[in-house]
Design a protein around this motif. Sequence first.
Motif, PDB file in Angstrom:
ATOM      1  N   LEU A 132      44.256  51.046  23.362  1.00 26.16           N
ATOM      2  CA  LEU A 132      43.376  49.965  23.819  1.00 26.16           C
ATOM      3  C   LEU A 132      42.237  50.519  24.668  1.00 26.16           C
ATOM      4  O   LEU A 132      41.086  50.082  24.544  1.00 26.16           O
ATOM      5  N   ALA A 133      42.567  51.479  25.526  1.00 23.78           N
ATOM      6  CA  ALA A 133      41.552  52.090  26.389  1.00 23.78           C
ATOM      7  C   ALA A 133      40.503  52.820  25.558  1.00 23.78           C
ATOM      8  O   ALA A 133      39.298  52.748  25.841  1.00 23.78           O
ATOM      9  N   LYS A 134      40.945  53.519  24.533  1.00 26.98           N
ATOM     10  CA  LYS A 134      40.017  54.217  23.648  1.00 26.98           C
ATOM     11  C   LYS A 134      39.074  53.225  22.968  1.00 26.98           C
ATOM     12  O   LYS A 134      37.875  53.488  22.810  1.00 26.98           O
ATOM     13  N   ASP A 135      39.626  52.087  22.559  1.00 28.86           N
ATOM     14  CA  ASP A 135      38.804  51.042  21.938  1.00 28.86           C
ATOM     15  C   ASP A 135      37.744  50.526  22.904  1.00 28.86           C
ATOM     16  O   ASP A 135      36.579  50.351  22.538  1.00 28.86           O
ATOM     17  N   LEU A 136      38.166  50.259  24.144  1.00 32.62           N
ATOM     18  CA  LEU A 136      37.242  49.696  25.127  1.00 32.62           C
ATOM     19  C   LEU A 136      36.098  50.660  25.411  1.00 32.62           C
ATOM     20  O   LEU A 136      34.942  50.242  25.565  1.00 32.62           O
ATOM     21  N   GLU A 137      36.391  51.938  25.469  1.00 35.34           N
ATOM     22  CA  GLU A 137      35.353  52.941  25.725  1.00 35.34           C
ATOM     23  C   GLU A 137      34.334  53.007  24.576  1.00 35.34           C
ATOM     24  O   GLU A 137      33.200  53.413  24.774  1.00 35.34           O
ATOM     25  N   LYS A 138      34.753  52.585  23.382  1.00 36.61           N
ATOM     26  CA  LYS A 138      33.852  52.604  22.229  1.00 36.61           C
ATOM     27  C   LYS A 138      32.894  51.407  22.217  1.00 36.61           C
ATOM     28  O   LYS A 138      31.793  51.503  21.680  1.00 36.61           O
ATOM     29  N   VAL A 139      33.328  50.295  22.795  1.00 36.47           N
ATOM     30  CA  VAL A 139      32.530  49.068  22.681  1.00 36.47           C
ATOM     31  C   VAL A 139      31.845  48.656  23.980  1.00 36.47           C
ATOM     32  O   VAL A 139      31.058  47.698  23.983  1.00 36.47           O
ATOM     33  N   ARG A 140      32.129  49.346  25.083  1.00 32.95           N
ATOM     34  CA  ARG A 140      31.496  49.014  26.352  1.00 32.95           C
ATOM     35  C   ARG A 140      31.079  50.293  27.087  1.00 32.95           C
ATOM     36  O   ARG A 140      31.748  51.316  26.996  1.00 32.95           O
ATOM     37  N   THR A 141      29.988  50.207  27.825  1.00 31.69           N
ATOM     38  CA  THR A 141      29.544  51.334  28.639  1.00 31.69           C
ATOM     39  C   THR A 141      30.447  51.469  29.861  1.00 31.69           C
ATOM     40  O   THR A 141      31.232  50.557  30.172  1.00 31.69           O
ATOM     41  N   LYS A 142      30.315  52.568  30.575  1.00 22.80           N
ATOM     42  CA  LYS A 142      31.093  52.769  31.795  1.00 22.80           C
ATOM     43  C   LYS A 142      30.785  51.672  32.812  1.00 22.80           C
ATOM     44  O   LYS A 142      31.693  51.163  33.490  1.00 22.80           O
ATOM     45  N   GLU A 143      29.517  51.309  32.925  1.00 20.63           N
ATOM     46  CA  GLU A 143      29.136  50.259  33.874  1.00 20.63           C
ATOM     47  C   GLU A 143      29.763  48.925  33.493  1.00 20.63           C
ATOM     48  O   GLU A 143      30.247  48.172  34.362  1.00 20.63           O
ATOM     49  N   GLN A 144      29.783  48.619  32.211  1.00 19.45           N
ATOM     50  CA  GLN A 144      30.383  47.361  31.756  1.00 19.45           C
ATOM     51  C   GLN A 144      31.886  47.353  31.975  1.00 19.45           C
ATOM     52  O   GLN A 144      32.470  46.316  32.312  1.00 19.45           O
ATOM     53  N   ILE A 145      32.520  48.505  31.798  1.00 21.60           N
ATOM     54  CA  ILE A 145      33.966  48.603  32.035  1.00 21.60           C
ATOM     55  C   ILE A 145      34.281  48.393  33.511  1.00 21.60           C
ATOM     56  O   ILE A 145      35.238  47.690  33.866  1.00 21.60           O
ATOM     57  N   LEU A 146      33.466  48.973  34.378  1.00 20.87           N
ATOM     58  CA  LEU A 146      33.658  48.767  35.818  1.00 20.87           C
ATOM     59  C   LEU A 146      33.527  47.291  36.183  1.00 20.87           C
ATOM     60  O   LEU A 146      34.288  46.768  36.997  1.00 20.87           O
ATOM     61  N   ALA A 147      32.543  46.632  35.577  1.00 17.62           N
ATOM     62  CA  ALA A 147      32.354  45.202  35.841  1.00 17.62           C
ATOM     63  C   ALA A 147      33.570  44.412  35.381  1.00 17.62           C
ATOM     64  O   ALA A 147      34.054  43.506  36.081  1.00 17.62           O
ATOM     65  N   LEU A 148      34.082  44.734  34.205  1.00 19.52           N
ATOM     66  CA  LEU A 148      35.286  44.058  33.711  1.00 19.52           C
ATOM     67  C   LEU A 148      36.443  44.267  34.687  1.00 19.52           C
ATOM     68  O   LEU A 148      37.166  43.322  35.035  1.00 19.52           O
ATOM     69  N   TYR A 149      36.595  45.501  35.129  1.00 16.83           N
ATOM     70  CA  TYR A 149      37.704  45.845  36.026  1.00 16.83           C
ATOM     71  C   TYR A 149      37.672  45.022  37.308  1.00 16.83           C
ATOM     72  O   TYR A 149      38.672  44.383  37.674  1.00 16.83           O
ATOM     73  N   VAL A 150      36.542  45.024  37.998  1.00 14.22           N
ATOM     74  CA  VAL A 150      36.497  44.331  39.295  1.00 14.22           C
ATOM     75  C   VAL A 150      36.519  42.814  39.139  1.00 14.22           C
ATOM     76  O   VAL A 150      36.800  42.102  40.103  1.00 14.22           O
ATOM     77  N   ASN A 151      36.280  42.321  37.935  1.00  8.10           N
ATOM     78  CA  ASN A 151      36.326  40.879  37.709  1.00  8.10           C
ATOM     79  C   ASN A 151      37.715  40.363  37.355  1.00  8.10           C
ATOM     80  O   ASN A 151      37.950  39.152  37.417  1.00  8.10           O
ATOM     81  N   ILE A 152      38.622  41.260  36.972  1.00 11.52           N
ATOM     82  CA  ILE A 152      39.950  40.789  36.578  1.00 11.52           C
ATOM     83  C   ILE A 152      41.088  41.398  37.393  1.00 11.52           C
ATOM     84  O   ILE A 152      42.234  40.984  37.259  1.00 11.52           O
ATOM     85  N   ILE A 153      40.761  42.348  38.280  1.00 13.83           N
ATOM     86  CA  ILE A 153      41.817  42.993  39.055  1.00 13.83           C
ATOM     87  C   ILE A 153      42.277  42.093  40.197  1.00 13.83           C
ATOM     88  O   ILE A 153      41.520  41.250  40.689  1.00 13.83           O
ATOM     89  N   ASN A 154      43.500  42.311  40.641  1.00 12.51           N
ATOM     90  CA  ASN A 154      44.102  41.511  41.710  1.00 12.51           C
ATOM     91  C   ASN A 154      43.759  42.120  43.071  1.00 12.51           C
ATOM     92  O   ASN A 154      44.102  43.266  43.350  1.00 12.51           O
ATOM     93  N   TYR A 155      43.101  41.323  43.907  1.00 11.24           N
ATOM     94  CA  TYR A 155      42.748  41.774  45.257  1.00 11.24           C
ATOM     95  C   TYR A 155      43.655  41.161  46.321  1.00 11.24           C
ATOM     96  O   TYR A 155      43.320  41.162  47.498  1.00 11.24           O
ATOM     97  N   GLY A 156      44.812  40.653  45.906  1.00 10.18           N
ATOM     98  CA  GLY A 156      45.759  40.096  46.861  1.00 10.18           C
ATOM     99  C   GLY A 156      45.450  38.665  47.252  1.00 10.18           C
ATOM    100  O   GLY A 156      44.346  38.158  47.019  1.00 10.18           O
ATOM    101  N   ASP A 157      46.428  38.003  47.846  1.00 11.65           N
ATOM    102  CA  ASP A 157      46.278  36.621  48.310  1.00 11.65           C
ATOM    103  C   ASP A 157      45.765  35.695  47.204  1.00 11.65           C
ATOM    104  O   ASP A 157      44.964  34.789  47.451  1.00 11.65           O
ATOM    105  N   ASN A 158      46.212  35.941  45.967  1.00 14.64           N
ATOM    106  CA  ASN A 158      45.841  35.127  44.807  1.00 14.64           C
ATOM    107  C   ASN A 158      44.353  35.187  44.475  1.00 14.64           C
ATOM    108  O   ASN A 158      43.835  34.295  43.793  1.00 14.64           O
TER     109      ASN A 158
END
Length: 235
Positions: A132-158
């Motif tokens: 899955l990670a290999k797929d994501l690297e093919k269809v999104r830039t590093k900047e876009q992947i970072l944006a995806l990450y910080v938008n869906i990761i858990n920062y605690g307290d719901n």
Amino acid sequence: MKKFIKTIFTLILVMASAVVILVGATGYHRYEQLTQPHSVEQMAAQIESAPGFVPYDQLPEMLVKATVSVEDRRFYEHGGVDYIGIARALMSQLFPETFVQSGGSTITQQTVKNMFDLFTPSITRKVAEVFLAKDLEKVRTKEQILALYVNIINYGDNHIGIREAAAGYFWKEPYELTDAQCTLLAGIPQSPANYQLSDHYDAAKRRQQIVLQTMVDNGYIDEQQSQQIYNTPVF
């Protein structure tokens, strides 16, 4: 005797190879099952089109640097899977006094894990995560992947995603976050329940020190900046 040892060694090698092939095939099948309803690109597009999604150009530079530094310092160098990181993680288990545990899971892997809800530990899941990670690297830039990450990761307290975290903890939009707030937040996703600010603020501050030290080590800031950021109140 030498012939016997050679035979045993050959059998072990054949069995190990068979296990690797079996695990790989099973993991790939799991990957196919996961992507049959929706591809990685479709899942990414769905997240990006959600109300409140924060694109890369609206993320604080300090949050980006802190996140990469503490979570995946070779993020810009690997293709989704950090084999050096995996090797270090394995070696740290065998020789804990020599090798420091740095984790083998990249930001890209963590992103697809959250995208596809792959939270049950298993070797099969881990193999599927690699595909899955290999797929994501093919269809999104590093900047876009970072944006995806910080938008869906858990920062605690719901608080899921940086917009919820910025608003929930500091009553701000993400672009308004200070350097101190960014580096504090960057440390939470490793263990949200243990670093969430509502009841583990002291632990979060200790984690912030680690984040800042990785940034010093990776050349993003110097020691003086690190101390200034750490001493800056976040509330």
